[in-house]
Write a protein that holds these residues in place. Structure first.
Motif, PDB file in Angstrom:
ATOM      1  N   CYS A   9     -12.214 -26.851  13.976  1.00  0.00           N
ATOM      2  CA  CYS A   9     -11.686 -26.400  12.684  1.00  0.00           C
ATOM      3  C   CYS A   9     -11.063 -27.599  11.978  1.00  0.00           C
ATOM      4  O   CYS A   9     -10.196 -28.277  12.536  1.00  0.00           O
ATOM      5  N   VAL A 281     -24.530 -15.937  10.917  1.00  0.00           N
ATOM      6  CA  VAL A 281     -24.151 -16.464  12.227  1.00  0.00           C
ATOM      7  C   VAL A 281     -25.305 -17.321  12.736  1.00  0.00           C
ATOM      8  O   VAL A 281     -26.391 -17.368  12.149  1.00  0.00           O
ATOM      9  N   GLY A 307     -21.810 -18.112  17.015  1.00  0.00           N
ATOM     10  CA  GLY A 307     -20.657 -17.766  16.196  1.00  0.00           C
ATOM     11  C   GLY A 307     -20.974 -17.696  14.723  1.00  0.00           C
ATOM     12  O   GLY A 307     -22.077 -18.018  14.263  1.00  0.00           O
ATOM     13  N   ALA A 308     -19.966 -17.288  13.951  1.00  0.00           N
ATOM     14  CA  ALA A 308     -20.108 -17.180  12.499  1.00  0.00           C
ATOM     15  C   ALA A 308     -20.493 -18.525  11.893  1.00  0.00           C
ATOM     16  O   ALA A 308     -20.020 -19.579  12.316  1.00  0.00           O
ATOM     17  N   PHE A 309     -21.358 -18.470  10.890  1.00  0.00           N
ATOM     18  CA  PHE A 309     -21.839 -19.678  10.223  1.00  0.00           C
ATOM     19  C   PHE A 309     -22.200 -19.276   8.798  1.00  0.00           C
ATOM     20  O   PHE A 309     -23.258 -18.729   8.536  1.00  0.00           O
ATOM     21  N   GLU A 326     -18.558 -22.603   7.113  1.00  0.00           N
ATOM     22  CA  GLU A 326     -17.516 -21.585   7.046  1.00  0.00           C
ATOM     23  C   GLU A 326     -17.477 -20.764   8.331  1.00  0.00           C
ATOM     24  O   GLU A 326     -18.507 -20.332   8.844  1.00  0.00           O
ATOM     25  N   ARG A 327     -16.239 -20.537   8.824  1.00  0.00           N
ATOM     26  CA  ARG A 327     -16.022 -19.651   9.974  1.00  0.00           C
ATOM     27  C   ARG A 327     -14.558 -19.204   9.947  1.00  0.00           C
ATOM     28  O   ARG A 327     -13.667 -20.025   9.704  1.00  0.00           O
ATOM     29  N   ASP A 328     -14.330 -17.919  10.176  1.00  0.00           N
ATOM     30  CA  ASP A 328     -12.960 -17.380  10.312  1.00  0.00           C
ATOM     31  C   ASP A 328     -12.075 -17.767   9.131  1.00  0.00           C
ATOM     32  O   ASP A 328     -10.924 -18.197   9.308  1.00  0.00           O
ATOM     33  N   TRP A 332     -15.184 -25.504   9.449  1.00  0.00           N
ATOM     34  CA  TRP A 332     -15.360 -26.093  10.777  1.00  0.00           C
ATOM     35  C   TRP A 332     -16.401 -27.196  10.686  1.00  0.00           C
ATOM     36  O   TRP A 332     -17.251 -27.220   9.797  1.00  0.00           O
TER      37      TRP A 332
END
Length: 338
Positions: A9, A281, A307-309, A326-328, A332
């Motif tokens: 991050c 993701v 994971g999220a993407f 982008e994630r959470d 990142w």
């Protein structure tokens, strides 16, 4: 092929807000700069909520573009705002360096009331701004709204976020143009802070409506790789490819692949995008075959886990890439070798 990777991050969200919309550029002085949106929590809903006009955190949410410099592997300076002189609200940076070494930044703004879907040619308009200079510390600004709306006949337009390319020394800026309920893509050219040309409109075949577009220089051609318009599952499962000399389009085709409908970044024959049909993701880098040579094929050369993407951008140097995504609700970074 990279699969097990170290993701870090680099920009955490502030409170209930978001850090979104990365745009990467390598300046003439070889610094790598990241632009992104600092988005405060919207008045209602979350950024992923779709209300029929815009995502909740899209304009006219009071966003502002920030920037930071990459100083080494995983090390970035702290975020800084754009220098004074431009609008107080700014979003969705599109960036590149022209043949004279000047950085050009195109972005959207608003008076605080109008977003993309409620902008009108004969009424209140989503604003289009440019900034340019030797780097992000020292920029001149110009409001390009009237000039670009007159050129395109748009009810609304915005430059696709992320890095773009230069052609013949001019920065190629891909604009999504809405006229009524129809959308197409218009590439315009900037140099020295001035509009110096435009390609003919790029319209999808068979009634396909085109959305955010990443441009690439590939085998001497300007290639447009377009998201298909749609939200909440519509627009997934395909992208649209077109190619030409930068002024006219010689061909185009629909390319079916696992893609959820998202922005992306194309560099040469490489495409960075979320590699799933049903969700943002599973980030990956694809090497794509030349569409003018026949059926489009691709191979995964790097993948970044499950994971999220979300929205992403990248820089590529030989067989190494730095990808920001982008994630959470934050941004990142991952480094890949392929």
């Amino acid at each position: 092929m990279t699969d097990s990777v170290d993701v870090r991050c680099i920009v955490a969200p502030k409170g209930a807000g978001e850090a979104r919309i990365p745009g990467l550029v390598t300046l003439a002085d070889e610094r790598t700069v990241l632009f992104f949106d600092e988005r405060p929590a919207p008045a209602s809903g979350t950024g992923s909520d779709f209300n029929g006009l815009t995502m909740a955190s899209d304009l006219p949410n009071p966003n502002r573009i920030q920037w930071m410099v990459r100083e080494g592997a995983g090390r970035w300076t702290g975020p800084r705002p754009l220098p004074p002189g431009g609008p107080s609200i700014s979003s969705d940076a599109c960036v590149c360096v022209d043949g004279d070494g000047l950085m050009h930044l195109a972005f959207a703004s608003t008076d605080g009331r109008v977003g993309y879907m409620d902008s009108r040619a004969d009424g209140e308009r989503l604003r289009a701004w440019w900034a340019w200079g030797s780097g992000p510390e020292d920029l001149a600004y110009v409001d390009m709204t009237d000039e670009l709306y007159e050129l395109t006949g748009a009810d609304a337009l915005f430059a696709t976020s992320g890095g773009t390319v230069a052609l013949g020394g001019s920065v190629a800026l891909p604009y999504v143009v809405r006229v009524g309920d129809e959308t197409h893509v218009r590439v315009v050219y900037a140099r020295g802070g001035r509009l110096v040309g435009a390609a003919v409109p790029l319209v999808g075949d068979g009634g396909v409506l085109l959305d955010e577009t990443t441009l690439s220089m590939w085998d001497g051609r300007l290639v447009a790789n377009c998201r298909i318009q749609g939200f909440e599952g519509r627009g997934s499962g395909a992208r649209y490819l077109a190619w030409g000399d930068g002024h006219s389009w010689e061909g185009g085709c629909l390319w079916e692949l696992d893609d959820p409908g998202c922005n992306a970044r194309m560099i040469g024959s490489l495409l960075v995008h979320p590699g799933r049909h049903d969700a943002r993701v599973g980030g990956e880098i694809l090497r794509v075959s030349a569409p003018w040579e026949g059926e489009v094929r691709s191979e995964v050369v790097a993948s970044f886990g499950r994971g999220a993407f979300g929205y992403s951008d990248a820089t590529v140097d030989g067989d190494e890439a730095v990808v920001v995504f982008e994630r959470d609700r934050g941004l990142w970074e991952v480094e890949a070798r392929f």
